[in-house]
Design an enzyme around this catalytic site. Structure first.
Site, PDB file in Angstrom:
ATOM      1  N   GLY A   1      26.023  90.755  -2.013  1.00 44.08           N
ATOM      2  CA  GLY A   1      26.752  90.349  -3.215  1.00 44.08           C
ATOM      3  C   GLY A   1      27.118  91.480  -4.148  1.00 44.08           C
TER       4      GLY A   1
ATOM      5  N   GLU B   1      21.076  93.058   1.794  1.00 44.66           N
ATOM      6  CA  GLU B   1      22.102  92.843   2.827  1.00 44.66           C
ATOM      7  C   GLU B   1      23.503  93.150   2.294  1.00 44.66           C
ATOM      8  OE1 GLU B   1      19.751  88.992   4.799  1.00 44.66           O
ATOM      9  OE2 GLU B   1      21.599  88.699   3.671  1.00 44.66           O
ATOM     10  N   PRO B   2      23.769  94.397   1.956  1.00 41.45           N
ATOM     11  CA  PRO B   2      25.105  94.695   1.432  1.00 41.45           C
ATOM     12  C   PRO B   2      26.166  94.572   2.519  1.00 41.45           C
ATOM     13  CG  PRO B   2      23.876  96.728   1.800  1.00 41.45           C
ATOM     14  CD  PRO B   2      22.928  95.602   2.110  1.00 41.45           C
ATOM     15  N   GLY B   3      27.272  93.949   2.189  1.00 42.30           N
ATOM     16  CA  GLY B   3      28.429  93.904   3.084  1.00 42.30           C
ATOM     17  C   GLY B   3      29.546  94.680   2.416  1.00 42.30           C
ATOM     18  N   ARG B   4      30.190  94.011   1.425  1.00 43.19           N
ATOM     19  CA  ARG B   4      31.328  94.608   0.718  1.00 43.19           C
ATOM     20  C   ARG B   4      31.035  96.022   0.222  1.00 43.19           C
ATOM     21  NH1 ARG B   4      34.880  91.285  -1.674  1.00 43.19           N
ATOM     22  NH2 ARG B   4      33.189  89.767  -1.773  1.00 43.19           N
TER      23      ARG B   4
ATOM     24  N   ARG C   1      42.684  87.533   1.653  1.00 43.67           N
ATOM     25  CA  ARG C   1      41.968  87.422   0.376  1.00 43.67           C
ATOM     26  C   ARG C   1      42.847  87.002  -0.812  1.00 43.67           C
ATOM     27  NH1 ARG C   1      39.346  90.882  -1.969  1.00 43.67           N
ATOM     28  NH2 ARG C   1      37.500  89.615  -2.352  1.00 43.67           N
TER      29      ARG C   1
ATOM     30  N   TYR D   1      41.574  83.495  -2.214  1.00 43.56           N
ATOM     31  CA  TYR D   1      40.727  83.566  -3.422  1.00 43.56           C
ATOM     32  C   TYR D   1      41.499  83.992  -4.654  1.00 43.56           C
ATOM     33  CZ  TYR D   1      37.290  84.361   0.352  1.00 43.56           C
ATOM     34  OH  TYR D   1      36.542  84.296   1.483  1.00 43.56           O
TER      35      TYR D   1
ATOM     36  N   CYS E   1      55.096  81.792   7.230  1.00 45.22           N
ATOM     37  CA  CYS E   1      55.785  80.613   6.684  1.00 45.22           C
ATOM     38  C   CYS E   1      54.838  79.765   5.847  1.00 45.22           C
ATOM     39  CB  CYS E   1      56.364  79.784   7.807  1.00 45.22           C
ATOM     40  SG  CYS E   1      57.527  80.714   8.761  1.00 45.22           S
ATOM     41  N   GLU E   2      54.435  80.279   4.717  1.00 43.65           N
ATOM     42  CA  GLU E   2      53.564  79.571   3.775  1.00 43.65           C
ATOM     43  C   GLU E   2      53.911  80.091   2.386  1.00 43.65           C
ATOM     44  OE1 GLU E   2      50.719  77.504   4.127  1.00 43.65           O
ATOM     45  OE2 GLU E   2      50.505  77.573   6.307  1.00 43.65           O
TER      46      GLU E   2
HETATM   47  N1  LLP Z   1      24.098  88.049   3.275  1.00 45.65           N
HETATM   48  C1  LLP Z   1      24.551  86.814   3.540  1.00 45.65           C
HETATM   49  C2  LLP Z   1      23.614  85.803   4.025  1.00 45.65           C
HETATM   50  C3  LLP Z   1      25.913  86.499   3.347  1.00 45.65           C
HETATM   51  O1  LLP Z   1      26.359  85.274   3.609  1.00 45.65           O
HETATM   52  C4  LLP Z   1      26.794  87.506   2.894  1.00 45.65           C
HETATM   53  C5  LLP Z   1      28.227  87.214   2.677  1.00 45.65           C
HETATM   54  C6  LLP Z   1      26.269  88.795   2.640  1.00 45.65           C
HETATM   55  C7  LLP Z   1      24.908  89.027   2.836  1.00 45.65           C
HETATM   56  C8  LLP Z   1      27.120  89.941   2.186  1.00 45.65           C
HETATM   57  O2  LLP Z   1      27.726  89.705   0.963  1.00 45.65           O
HETATM   58  P1  LLP Z   1      28.539  90.888   0.241  1.00 45.65           P
HETATM   59  O3  LLP Z   1      27.560  91.993  -0.024  1.00 45.65           O
HETATM   60  O4  LLP Z   1      29.596  91.319   1.175  1.00 45.65           O
HETATM   61  O5  LLP Z   1      29.077  90.276  -0.969  1.00 45.65           O
HETATM   62  N2  LLP Z   1      35.163  86.450   2.330  1.00 45.65           N
HETATM   63  C9  LLP Z   1      34.732  86.743   0.964  1.00 45.65           C
HETATM   64  C10 LLP Z   1      33.258  87.104   0.895  1.00 45.65           C
HETATM   65  C11 LLP Z   1      32.352  86.081   1.572  1.00 45.65           C
HETATM   66  C12 LLP Z   1      30.904  86.536   1.672  1.00 45.65           C
HETATM   67  C13 LLP Z   1      30.148  85.736   2.677  1.00 45.65           C
HETATM   68  N3  LLP Z   1      28.773  86.078   2.803  1.00 45.65           N
HETATM   69  C14 LLP Z   1      35.661  87.809   0.397  1.00 45.65           C
HETATM   70  O6  LLP Z   1      36.671  88.125   1.014  1.00 45.65           O
HETATM   71  O7  LLP Z   1      35.429  88.320  -0.700  1.00 45.65           O
END
Ligand code: LLP
Length: 397
Positions: A219, A252-255, A292, A296, A322-323
């Site tokens: 997050g 658990e960093p993603g973004r 995105r 969103y 086409c949207e």
């Molecule tokens: N851990 C879990 C269990 C998750 O479901 C997620 C993301 C993360 C970690 C990583 O979250 P982050 O650090 O990336 O915020 N599609 C959306 C974001 C959806 C996130 C889903 N879960 C977007 O484009 O912003």
């Protein structure tokens, strides 16, 4: 990234084209690691590979010591192909069949994060080293309603009133829960939600008979207007204030790790003016390449790579799908783009290519991977044959 390098790559590989710079991923990883390492010597980072499962990114993060947060068996199978071991993998699916859980145990996945009583039941007879329970802490956090996974009544996790029931059930089945997990939302821009979260988690943590880890999920947000990451030093500090254990902290960093590492290059196919008032730039990347904005209402900065004169005007930058919602940016000021110009869409490393689709039968974009400004790898654009070749038996009709 240098403009002329970008234009050369676009000419060579075609557009839409994602370009990813691994040096930026490395920098982001080192930053978040050092923020948390200051306080937590038992820190474990699990990259949420749903943000971007590009194998080059995975390989780099493996070399830096990261683990993987996998949302599906396909994710941990790819991670293991890249070289991650089961002990580096935390499997946290929003729901999973018995068969999928079985695959996880066959692949030696170390940690299973339970999202429900049924998932606990489904894992009967299997053995994982660690079991965490994903709780729903009832906290609203995230950049959009659509990503607030930890708010009350969301589909995710076990609500606090059902938590004890799950613990009881786990004892009956002979499974020992040894960790707590939560992921409250995505794109969080200040530390407060984490402070509330850790408060709630530590209260429940004490109910576990075996207490090995707390996983606060991901997050960690990014300001798409200014190009700045959330201050991870502050998050680590507020968590440390309320974390009275010498236990493992998991994140658990993603973004955070990938967001600013990629740009999407697109080409202008047309410029449309209506009544001299409304102006559109029609480009070859749309919601199929980057969903995105449409999904969103997310903001991404746009940069014109060919500078054209001085007059700035307002445009909606729209795609070829086409949207009506097929847009990349609304009301942006650009210097009169013309057909054939290149446009860079910034900060698309997270949830860009990983959410792209073949809608309107357009191919998922190609990717170029850079390290120290050199191309180290590519992902080819889909061909029509890749996409439709999976239909078998047409001749029988
Ligand atoms: N851990 C879990 C269990 C998750 O479901 C997620 C993301 C993360 C970690 C990583 O979250 P982050 O650090 O990336 O915020 N599609 C959306 C974001 C959806 C996130 C889903 N879960 C977007 O484009 O912003």
């Amino acid at each position: 990234m240098d403009n002329s390098l970008i234009i050369n790559l676009a000419e060579k590989y075609g557009t839409p084209l994602y370009i990813t710079d691994l040096d930026i991923v490395e920098k982001n990883y080192r930053k978040i690691e050092s923020s948390f390492k200051k306080y937590f010597n038992k820190l474990k980072i699990f990259y949420a590979m749903k943000a971007n499962y590009n194998p080059f990114i995975l390989k780099l993060l493996k070399s830096l010591g990261s683990g993987i947060d996998a949302a599906s068996p396909y994710e941990f199978i790819l991670a293991e192909k890249i070289g991650f071991n089961g002990k580096d993998i935390s499997f946290a699916p929003p729901n999973a069949s018995k068969e999928e859980l079985n695959v996880a145990s066959i692949y030696g996945v170390d940690t299973l994060i339970l999202d429900s009583l049924d998932m606990l039941e489904n894992s009967k007879g299997l053995r994982f080293k660690n079991y965490g329970v994903r709780i729903n802490p009832s906290i609203e956090a995230g950049f959009s309603e659509k990503v607030m996974t930890g708010k009350a009544y969301s589909k995710f996790g076990v609500d606090i009133s059902s938590f004890n029931k799950l613990i009881e059930k786990s004892k009956e089945i002979g499974i020992e829960i040894n960790g707590l997990h939560a992921h409250i939302g995505s794109g969080i821009l200040d530390e407060k939600p984490y402070s509330i979260l850790i408060d709630k988690m530590t209260k429940i943590f004490d109910n576990l008979s075996k207490k090995d880890f707390i996983d606060i999920g991901g997050g960690f947000g990014y300001n798409y207007m200014t190009g700045e990451h959330i201050d991870t030093d502050k998050i680590a500090s507020v968590i440390n204030d309320k974390f009275p254990y010498d236990k493992e902290l998991r994140i658990e960093p993603g973004r955070y790790l990938v967001v600013n590492a990629s740009i999407l290059i697109s080409r202008v196919n047309g410029v449309k003016e209506i009544d001299g008032r409304k102006k559109y730039v029609q480009i070859d990347a749309g919601m199929n390449s980057l969903i995105r904005p449409a999904l969103y209402n997310a903001f991404h900065r746009i940069k014109l790579l060919n500078e054209n004169g001085d007059i700035e005007e307002k445009y909606d930058v729209v795609g070829p799908i086409c949207e009506s919602d097929d847009y990349i940016a609304l009301d942006v000021r650009l210097k009169r783009p013309k057909v054939g110009d290149y446009i860079a869409i910034l900060d698309v490393g997270a949830y860009g290519i990983s959410m792209a689709s073949n809608y309107n039968l357009r191919p998922i974009p190609a990717e170029v991977i850079l390290k120290k400004n050199n191309v180290v790898g590519i992902r080819e654009r889909d061909s029509l044959e890749n996409i439709v070749g999976k239909y078998k038996g047409l001749d029988n009709l």
